[in-house]
Design an enzyme around this catalytic site. Structure first.
Site, mmCIF file in Angstrom:
data_model
loop_
_atom_site.group_PDB
_atom_site.id
_atom_site.type_symbol
_atom_site.label_atom_id
_atom_site.label_comp_id
_atom_site.label_asym_id
_atom_site.label_seq_id
_atom_site.Cartn_x
_atom_site.Cartn_y
_atom_site.Cartn_z
ATOM 1 N N LYS A 1 -5.267 3.407 -2.644
ATOM 2 C CA LYS A 1 -4.540 2.770 -1.543
ATOM 3 C C LYS A 1 -5.396 2.647 -0.290
ATOM 4 O O LYS A 1 -5.246 1.669 0.462
ATOM 5 C CB LYS A 1 -3.253 3.544 -1.250
ATOM 6 C CG LYS A 1 -2.226 3.489 -2.380
ATOM 7 C CD LYS A 1 -1.784 2.057 -2.689
ATOM 8 C CE LYS A 1 -0.608 2.035 -3.657
ATOM 9 N NZ LYS A 1 -0.141 0.659 -3.951
ATOM 10 N N TYR B 1 -4.509 8.449 -6.092
ATOM 11 C CA TYR B 1 -3.608 7.465 -5.495
ATOM 12 C C TYR B 1 -4.088 7.067 -4.102
ATOM 13 O O TYR B 1 -4.168 5.872 -3.775
ATOM 14 C CB TYR B 1 -2.204 8.060 -5.433
ATOM 15 C CG TYR B 1 -1.119 7.103 -5.002
ATOM 16 C CD1 TYR B 1 -0.707 6.063 -5.829
ATOM 17 C CD2 TYR B 1 -0.477 7.263 -3.774
ATOM 18 C CE1 TYR B 1 0.310 5.197 -5.446
ATOM 19 C CE2 TYR B 1 0.544 6.402 -3.389
ATOM 20 C CZ TYR B 1 0.928 5.375 -4.221
ATOM 21 O OH TYR B 1 1.932 4.520 -3.840
ATOM 22 N N SER C 1 0.868 -1.169 0.000
ATOM 23 C CA SER C 1 0.000 0.000 0.000
ATOM 24 C C SER C 1 0.906 1.220 0.000
ATOM 25 O O SER C 1 1.836 1.308 -0.790
ATOM 26 C CB SER C 1 -0.924 -0.047 1.220
ATOM 27 O OG SER C 1 -1.732 1.107 1.302
#
Length: 286
Positions: free
Chosen positions: A154, A150, A136
């Site tokens: 994650k 992003y 992650s």
């Protein structure tokens, strides 16, 4: 790690994936090194050898994932550790990231490791043993400017992996989710990072300045990816591996601050949020 394992690595053609594969080979493990362009993986890792299988894998393709898992079992007979490493970074402010780019980000960073894990888990269940390690980011726990796509991908990885643990524990399968801070990988190079084009005047100055700042960090990050790779192999060898590995001093401090912030927000919510249940002592209709 006390004995040789079969370690399946995604995104092994460059960056952290290359370091993981190299460190695993040096430690005497058997490695399935995958990438979208297997010829690049072979060139990077130095060609075929008895303890290395290089095979094609675009993680966004479920068919590729199935084929790579079958190739690993055909070659080595088992898969002991899956390291979901491949990913990319769509940078930018939310309004300047197109819906298509947002879907691509989540398709790669969330559905990608899901595709590979879905292909590998039947092998591990049959073995009644295995370990799924998924990369992650500290951005999976801490929202950051210029990182909405992003971070969304994650944060999704965090919830999936935290919950997957309960699904697979009964079959002897461990899970670990890894939150690195800034490491000197190739995430910020053009090709791993998709930089936005300024399209909205209000954001243009900030976008230009932020891109320049992020690019200036490339090659200067404090974290050593080879050390991170060795740490991941150590975790893969633990009898009771960490469920969550926060990697790097910067990430550890950031996550500690986020945990304190969450506790403070929970307390601040208590006055309004503590007493929102039904009051069953009040007669109906009153």
């Amino acid at each position: 790690m006390n004995s040789s394992k079969v370690i399946f690595v995604t995104g092994a053609g460059r960056g952290l994936g290359t370091d993981i594969a190299r460190e695993a080979l040096a430690a005497g493990h058997q490695v399935v090194a995958t990438g979208r362009r297997p010829e690049e993986v072979e060139r990077t890792l130095g060609g075929p050898r008895d303890n290395l299988l290089v095979t094609k894998l675009d993680i966004t393709s479920p068919d590729d994932a199935e084929a790579a898992a079958h190739a690993a079992v055909d070659h080595f007979g088992r898969i002991d550790v899956l390291i979901n490493n491949a990913g990319n970074f769509f940078a930018g402010y939310f309004e300047e990231i197109t819906p298509e780019q947002m879907r691509q980000q989540i398709d790669t960073n969330l559905f990608g490791p899901m595709n590979v894990t879905r292909a590998v888990l039947p092998v591990m269940r049959k073995q009644r043993a295995g370990h799924v390690i998924t990369l992650s980011s500290s951005a999976g726990l801490i929202g950051q400017e210029f990182c909405v796509a992003y971070a969304a991908s994650k944060f999704g990885v965090e919830g999936w992996m935290e919950s997957l643990r309960y699904d697979v524990e009964p079959y002897g399968i461990h899970t670990t989710v890894v939150e690195p801070g800034f490491f000197r990988t190739e995430l910020l190079v053009d090709g791993s990072t998709i930089w936005p084009e300024p399209t909205i005047d209000d954001y243009a100055e900030r976008t230009t300045a932020t891109i320049a700042a992020w690019k200036s960090m490339n090659g200067r990050q404090t974290g050593d990816p080879a050390k991170l790779a060795r740490a991941l192999l150590t975790i893969a060898g633990q009898d009771k591996p960490l469920l969550r590995f926060i990697a790097g001093a910067d990430a550890i401090e950031g996550v500690r601050a986020k945990a304190e912030e969450l506790l403070a927000q929970a307390e601040a919510s208590r006055e309004l949020g503590d007493d929102l249940g039904y009051d069953d002592t009040v007669p109906a209709g009153s």
